[in-house]
Design a protein around this motif. Structure first.
Motif, mmCIF file in Angstrom:
data_model
loop_
_atom_site.group_PDB
_atom_site.id
_atom_site.type_symbol
_atom_site.label_atom_id
_atom_site.label_comp_id
_atom_site.label_asym_id
_atom_site.label_seq_id
_atom_site.Cartn_x
_atom_site.Cartn_y
_atom_site.Cartn_z
ATOM 1 N N LEU B 306 61.698 -39.281 41.822
ATOM 2 C CA LEU B 306 62.143 -38.667 40.869
ATOM 3 C C LEU B 306 60.831 -38.922 40.131
ATOM 4 C CD1 LEU B 306 66.176 -39.161 40.138
ATOM 5 C CD2 LEU B 306 64.403 -36.566 41.216
ATOM 6 N N ASP B 307 60.307 -37.558 39.016
ATOM 7 C CA ASP B 307 59.533 -37.820 37.798
ATOM 8 C C ASP B 307 60.610 -37.629 36.001
ATOM 9 O OD1 ASP B 307 60.787 -35.573 36.368
ATOM 10 O OD2 ASP B 307 60.007 -34.642 38.232
ATOM 11 N N ALA B 308 59.326 -38.368 35.892
ATOM 12 C CA ALA B 308 59.690 -39.064 35.157
ATOM 13 C C ALA B 308 60.552 -38.392 33.933
ATOM 14 C CB ALA B 308 57.771 -39.544 33.618
ATOM 15 N N GLU B 309 60.147 -36.856 33.900
ATOM 16 C CA GLU B 309 61.178 -35.791 32.919
ATOM 17 C C GLU B 309 62.196 -35.973 34.103
ATOM 18 O OE1 GLU B 309 60.111 -32.216 34.033
ATOM 19 O OE2 GLU B 309 61.789 -30.732 33.388
ATOM 20 N N VAL B 311 64.322 -39.172 35.041
ATOM 21 C CA VAL B 311 64.101 -39.328 34.586
ATOM 22 C C VAL B 311 64.734 -39.670 33.187
ATOM 23 C CG1 VAL B 311 63.796 -42.593 33.854
ATOM 24 C CG2 VAL B 311 63.102 -41.395 36.127
ATOM 25 N N ASP B 312 63.737 -38.961 32.231
ATOM 26 C CA ASP B 312 64.802 -38.355 31.195
ATOM 27 C C ASP B 312 65.551 -37.764 30.912
ATOM 28 O OD1 ASP B 312 62.734 -40.152 29.775
ATOM 29 O OD2 ASP B 312 61.092 -38.773 29.610
ATOM 30 N N LYS C 5 52.740 -36.734 37.259
ATOM 31 C CA LYS C 5 54.022 -37.115 37.061
ATOM 32 C C LYS C 5 54.387 -38.254 38.094
ATOM 33 C CE LYS C 5 56.634 -32.858 36.266
ATOM 34 N NZ LYS C 5 57.834 -31.960 36.382
ATOM 35 N N PRO C 6 54.568 -39.365 37.201
ATOM 36 C CA PRO C 6 54.759 -40.664 38.396
ATOM 37 C C PRO C 6 55.955 -40.979 38.575
ATOM 38 C CG PRO C 6 55.732 -40.911 35.464
ATOM 39 C CD PRO C 6 55.172 -39.485 36.083
ATOM 40 N N PHE C 7 56.180 -40.918 39.788
ATOM 41 C CA PHE C 7 57.058 -41.015 40.457
ATOM 42 C C PHE C 7 57.796 -42.463 41.123
ATOM 43 C CE2 PHE C 7 55.118 -37.480 42.232
ATOM 44 C CZ PHE C 7 55.838 -36.451 41.562
ATOM 45 N N LEU C 8 59.135 -42.257 40.375
ATOM 46 C CA LEU C 8 59.207 -43.771 40.272
ATOM 47 C C LEU C 8 60.126 -44.840 41.171
ATOM 48 C CD1 LEU C 8 60.865 -42.812 36.514
ATOM 49 C CD2 LEU C 8 58.370 -44.127 37.309
ATOM 50 N N PHE C 9 61.192 -43.721 41.286
ATOM 51 C CA PHE C 9 62.042 -44.088 42.542
ATOM 52 C C PHE C 9 61.282 -44.719 43.644
ATOM 53 C CE2 PHE C 9 64.759 -41.589 40.062
ATOM 54 C CZ PHE C 9 65.177 -42.106 39.523
ATOM 55 N N ALA C 10 60.372 -44.027 44.620
ATOM 56 C CA ALA C 10 59.600 -43.920 45.638
ATOM 57 C C ALA C 10 58.841 -45.223 45.162
ATOM 58 C CB ALA C 10 58.688 -42.713 45.812
ATOM 59 N N GLN C 131 57.869 -48.816 33.446
ATOM 60 C CA GLN C 131 58.284 -48.533 34.989
ATOM 61 C C GLN C 131 58.794 -50.005 35.629
ATOM 62 O OE1 GLN C 131 55.994 -45.687 37.056
ATOM 63 N NE2 GLN C 131 55.897 -44.443 34.303
ATOM 64 N N LYS C 148 59.262 -49.199 26.350
ATOM 65 C CA LYS C 148 60.329 -47.924 26.385
ATOM 66 C C LYS C 148 59.933 -48.170 28.533
ATOM 67 C CE LYS C 148 61.765 -42.917 27.864
ATOM 68 N NZ LYS C 148 60.593 -41.847 27.500
ATOM 69 N N ILE C 150 61.745 -48.173 32.496
ATOM 70 C CA ILE C 150 62.857 -48.259 33.245
ATOM 71 C C ILE C 150 63.533 -49.260 33.675
ATOM 72 C CG2 ILE C 150 63.758 -46.835 35.558
ATOM 73 C CD1 ILE C 150 61.954 -45.000 33.367
#
Lengths: 193, 341, 519
Positions: B306-309, B311-312, C5-10, C131, C148, C150
């Motif tokens: 999921l990208d930062a957008e 999440v926001d 775009k960062p991919f956080l969950f991955a 993150q 900020k 996650i």
């Protein structure tokens, strides 16, 4: 698709089937990215350039002449993109961007050797930035991409003679900046342990 | 211009080993005899070598994915253009289609695309099922294996009376039957590219097909919600419906199906993810928003990107005071899935 | 320019995957560098993975240390990790930007994180974007602070400047050196917030939660407005502390005292008589196998899942799903949001939700099902059904009772039990198709109407003869197509209506659907 030539792949793309996109990307993205990275000194911009060059390749596939060299065409798009990027005033602030840590530290090398290599790379990168954009473009395509002056002339939109002069001037400048006597300067970082 | 100057300008070419043999010979002879040029040659050589110490940097892996993400939807858009439902629908346009794909089929190759050309046809508004003759003319019936049909659909064929055929759910084969001027059944594996394209086309071009899109979504759900048939292109077609369809009831079906697809499919590419985010943010139907947030939550829970957008958007949704409380709680749960990993 | 775009969950999963390897190769590199900018300048750190420690000092120099931790399945993976992890700095007179560039989707065989420690002039402003980390710790600064992230706790210790923290899953610990001196906003979705202050600290306090609680052992005054609290600690003047912990608790306590001493603010408000006002939603959830006798339940926020209820049911919630396996008596369920799932319902039903699907396996006595948005699906019903959706399909697989169904958008599909010879059916879709499946012997007085903006596209199709069709303009460019008549000699009223959709009446021989039972 690996066995197909660049021209064959492009013919498929021109026919509306984009499945060769990944193969072409894999063949050329490294060269395109590194050229843009050296030219612009910004990893982020280089990534954008790579993205947009390949998207443009797909979008305007029909502009590719079947008998042309794909690499020349791709570098033409890349060089145009980079020149546009530099023309934009807001991108010039990026010139101040410095790289604290950019290079890998191979496990089989001593920290000193690693550090030396990093500093060398930094020095070269900084020296390249001292060139005019035209000179930088020419030397990057010649030294790192192995393109002929005729190809570079096509990419840069100038004569072969102009390319010859640009590369020569670039070498003159780089020679001064990179000669053994000129080495030294600020260390970017200090290894702690 | 002096010989020295000519030679010096050629030094980079000499270094790159790009000089023609005659010029190379001339240059070397000059360097050997002219001390100044000899010195210049050595220093150029040194500089040329130093420049070689600049290592190549690997392209970030995400760049490749980003490129392919952008190109693949583009491909889909070119091959099977999606159009919003027009005010005057396909029947009014009175278009029929002639299938001339036989060449590909009969020669046993799939190189030739499915070529379809329009010709007039009429359809009555009221069509009793019993005792009525179909208004289309079935010249012949053909069964085409999907493997014999090119995945490229040319033009925008008016495919009518589409039916999903799955005679034996255990055989791993499905079929799509439809009328052009012939009655055609394309059969094959759900994973076959041509089958996927055909179904995507049916999903996205409701104004060119019948029956209703909602029914097509049900067919797609039956097959493609099974993990072994998970398909990104189908997910993207559903995402297109979620984004563009005006009827809430159809959007609910689309997002409901998206939510049931394996997460790796829905999160593969920004098209689907962005459609879910948009639905979560803006869809007026609360059920669509619930299903969108559940799909995002499923993606998060399965470790997909999921990208930062996204999440926001989830954060904003949790904080949105006028949103249905259940949707807000679900958004918080989706965020917490990151934590659980 | 598009930014990646960062991919956080991955990335989070990658972290776990690497951690799970039995033999992990690892490598750590440390770097340090001094920088100098204006003492009131700003330090930005954008570091996706890894801890960050900021220490305010009296020195004018910023000393930045970075520790790059690389882990991989083998040495090649570690090398790749190193290749792909870079730290950039950009500096001018007022700003130092430190950014870690690492691909957030990459080979799952490695993981890289960077831990930063920065000693900074205490007057500097600090902005952090992160993150995933264990902890972000800022101490001893007087300039504005903004964080900020996650995941990962955010600890502000002896931070006296204006502070803003926004975290999705991290908890926030804040100590403004005893007294709050500047406006502060602390926000978390799934974490908790703890604020430690001196006994005489005075500030205004605004707070919000969906599922948590506000607690304190200080003098708190104020009032609730739904999920929001507005009040003050010790004095109605001073800076404003805003605490938003959507799913967690907020505790403001006297520094040096056990946090367990803090009591619910609602209790503390009793002297002012405010405890009776609407407090934050009280979360309750119920999970039971069997309830003998009637079951009545009211909750602000909570799911209800019960296997069997031998009696009547009455459930009211503000949000939450409801799942009931079997109810022998009457069933009344009302929620403002959440899907409702019912198994075998013996008594009459009345189920409403503000948002979500309603699924009923068996409604033996029928009932009313209402959703403001969502699909309604009834597998089998033996009594009369009234079904309404604010947007979504309505499907009745088999019923022997009368049906009244309407949806604002979606298809309505109703199948009557094969044993039913005639029955009342009223089905409407304002944006979709209506399908009625009956047997060939079905008898009814049919009145089917389509209002369409494209008369060539929509049609009424029927397997029954005996319907007469009329078409007439209906204004605004619309056409009304109406089919009326008696089929099989006539019977109960069947009224079908669709706007911009088709109506289909099929008469096929079908086997009766055996009343399904919940497993």
């Amino acid at each position: 698709m690996k066995h197909l030539s660049d021209q064959e792949l492009m013919r498929i793309v021109q026919g509306g089937d984009f499945s060769p996109a990944s193969e072409i990307y894999d063949r050329y993205s490294g060269r395109i990215y590194n050229f843009a990275l050296r030219f612009l000194k910004s990893a982020e911009a280089a990534e954008d350039a790579t993205q947009e060059v390949f998207v443009k390749m797909i979008k305007h596939a029909n502009q590719f002449q079947g008998d042309a060299k794909l690499s020349t065409w791709l570098f033409s798009i890349t060089a145009n993109w980079c020149r546009d990027y530099l023309r934009k005033a807001d991108n010039k602030v990026k010139e101040s961007e410095d790289v604290l840590v950019t290079l890998p530290a191979p496990a089989d090398q001593s920290p000193d050797r690693t550090l030396e290599q990093r500093e060398n790379a930094l020095r070269i990168q900084r020296a390249l930035q001292e060139l005019t954009a035209e000179q930088r473009e020419a030397i990057l395509l010649s030294r790192y991409q192995g393109l002929s002056y005729a190809e570079i002339a096509q990419i840069a939109g100038c004569s072969e003679g102009a390319v010859k002069t640009r590369v020569f001037r670039a070498m003159e400048t780089l020679k001064k900046l990179l000669s053994v006597d000129a080495r030294g300067g600020d260390r970017c970082l200090n290894a702690m342990s | 211009m002096s010989e020295c100057h000519v030679v010096r300008e050629s030094l980079p070419l000499l270094l790159a080993e790009s000089l023609d043999p005659a010029s190379r010979e001339t240059a070397h002879r000059h360097i050997e005899t002219c001390a100044a040029c000899g010195e210049e040659w050595l220093s150029f050589k040194d500089t040329w070598q130093i420049l070689g110490a600049l290592p190549a940097v690997a392209v970030p892996a995400r760049a490749r994915e980003r490129f392919l993400d952008e190109v693949m939807p583009r491909q889909q858009a070119v091959v099977v253009p999606f159009h919003r439902r027009p005010v005057v629908r396909w029947v009014a346009q009175a278009a029929g289609v002639v299938l001339v794909a036989g060449a590909a089929y009969f020669t046993g190759h799939r190189a030739a695309p499915l070529r379809l050309f329009s010709q007039p046809a009429t359809v009555a508004a009221l069509r009793p099922l019993v005792g009525a003759q179909p208004v289309y003319s079935i010249a012949e019936t053909r069964v085409l294996p999907a493997t014999a049909v090119s995945p490229n659909i040319e033009g925008r064929p008016d495919i009518q009376h589409v039916q999903f055929v799955d005679a034996d759910p255990s055989d791993g084969q499905i079929g799509v039957a439809f009328d052009l001027t012939s009655h055609v059944t394309v059969t094959g594996s759900p994973t076959d590219k041509s089958m996927v394209r055909l179904l995507s086309y049916v999903l996205q071009n409701e104004e060119k097909t019948s029956p209703a899109r909602s029914q097509a979504i049900d067919w797609v759900r039956q097959t493609y919600s099974q993990p072994q048939y998970a398909n990104t292109e189908i997910a993207q077609a559903l995402a297109g419906i979620l984004r563009n369809e005006q009827r809430e009831g159809v959007r609910i079906r689309a997002v409901d199906t998206l939510q049931k697809l394996p997460a790796r499919v829905t999160s593969n590419g920004e098209v689907t993810r962005d459609a879910l985010i948009d639905a979560l943010k803006n869809d007026p139907n609360p059920s669509v928003r619930i299903k969108a947030v559940e799909a995002l939550s499923k993606m998060a829970g399965s470790g997909q990107a999921l990208d930062a957008e996204a999440v926001d958007s989830l954060r904003q949704k949790v904080a949105q005071g006028d949103e249905n409380l259940y949707v807000r709680v679900k958004a918080a749960e989706a965020l917490s899935k990151i934590h659980q990993q | 320019m598009r930014s990646p775009k960062p991919f956080l969950f991955a990335a989070a999963v990658l972290f776990c995957a690497v951690a799970a390897w039995p033999a992990t190769f690892s490598k750590t590199e440390r770097y340090s560098k001094d920088f100098q900018i204006e003492p009131d300048g700003t330090l930005w750190i954008d570091n996706p993975f890894g801890n960050i420690e900021i220490i305010g000092t009296d020195s004018p120099v910023i000393t930045l240390s970075a520790e790059i931790a690389l882990r991989g399945a083998d040495s090649a993976a570690v090398k790749e990790a190193r290749d792909q992890t870079q730290i950039y700095t950009t500096i001018n007179r007022q700003t130092l930007v430190v950014k870690t560039a690492t691909p957030l989707v990459h080979n799952p065989r490695w993981f890289a994180s960077v831990a930063f420690t920065a000693r900074v002039p205490r007057t500097m402003q600090v902005r952090i974007l992160s993150q995933l980390s264990d902890r972000i710790h800022i101490t001893g600064t007087t300039g504005a602070v903004s964080v900020k992230n996650i995941n990962g706790a955010v600890v502000l210790d002896n931070v006296t400047g204006a502070a803003s923290v926004d975290t999705a899953n991290g908890s926030i610990y804040f100590d403004p050196n005893g007294r709050l001196a500047a406006n502060t906003q602390l926000q978390t979705v799934n974490g908790e917030i703890q604020v430690a202050v001196a006994p005489d600290a005075a500030f205004r306090w605004n707070a919000q939660t969906l599922r948590g609680e506000f607690r304190s052992n200080l003098m708190v005054r104020g009032s609730y407005d739904g999920a929001n609290f507005r009040g003050f600690v010790n004095s109605p003047r001073g800076p404003v502390l805003t605490t938003i912990a959507m799913m967690g608790n907020v505790v403001i306590f006297r520094k040096g005292t056990p946090i367990a001493q803090a009591q619910s603010v609602r209790t503390l408000l009793v002297p002012q008589g405010a405890a009776d006002s609407i407090g934050p939603v009280v979360p309750r959830a119920v999970q039971r196998q069997v309830v003998d006798g009637n079951f009545e339940f009211t909750s602000g926020l909570g799911d209800v899942q019960i296997g069997q209820v031998h009696g009547n049911v009455k459930i009211t919630t503000r949000a939450g799903l409801v799942q009931l396996g079997m109810v022998t008596g009457q069933c009344i369920v009302s929620t403002r949001g959440g899907p409702l799932t019912f198994g075998d319902m013996f008594g009459p039903m009345n189920a409403r939700t503000g948002a979500g699907d309603i699924v009923v396996n068996t409604a033996r006595s029928g009932g009313t099902l209402w959703t403001d948005g969502g699909m309604i699906r009834v597998i089998y019903a033996a009594g009369g059904l009234t079904l309404h959706s604010g947007g979504g399909d309505i499907t009745v697989r088999s019923t022997s009772g009368p049906v009244y169904a309407d949806t604002r958008s979606g298809d309505v599909t109703i199948s009557l039990d094969p044993g039913v010879r005639t029955q009342t059916v009223v089905a409407k879709s304002l944006e979709g198709n209506v399908v009625l499946n009956v047997t060939p012997h079905f008898a009814a007085d049919i009145d089917a109407t389509i209002l369409t903006s494209d008369a060539d596209a929509n049609s009424i199709r029927s397997d029954f003869n005996g319907l007469s069709i009329r078409r007439e303009p209906a204004g605004s460019g619309k056409t009304r197509i109406r089919a009326t008549g008696k089929v099989n000699g006539g019977g109960d009223r069947v009224e079908l209506y669709a706007t911009d959709g088709d109506i289909l009446i099929t008469g096929e021989v079908r086997n009766p659907l055996v009343s399904p039972m919940m497993p």
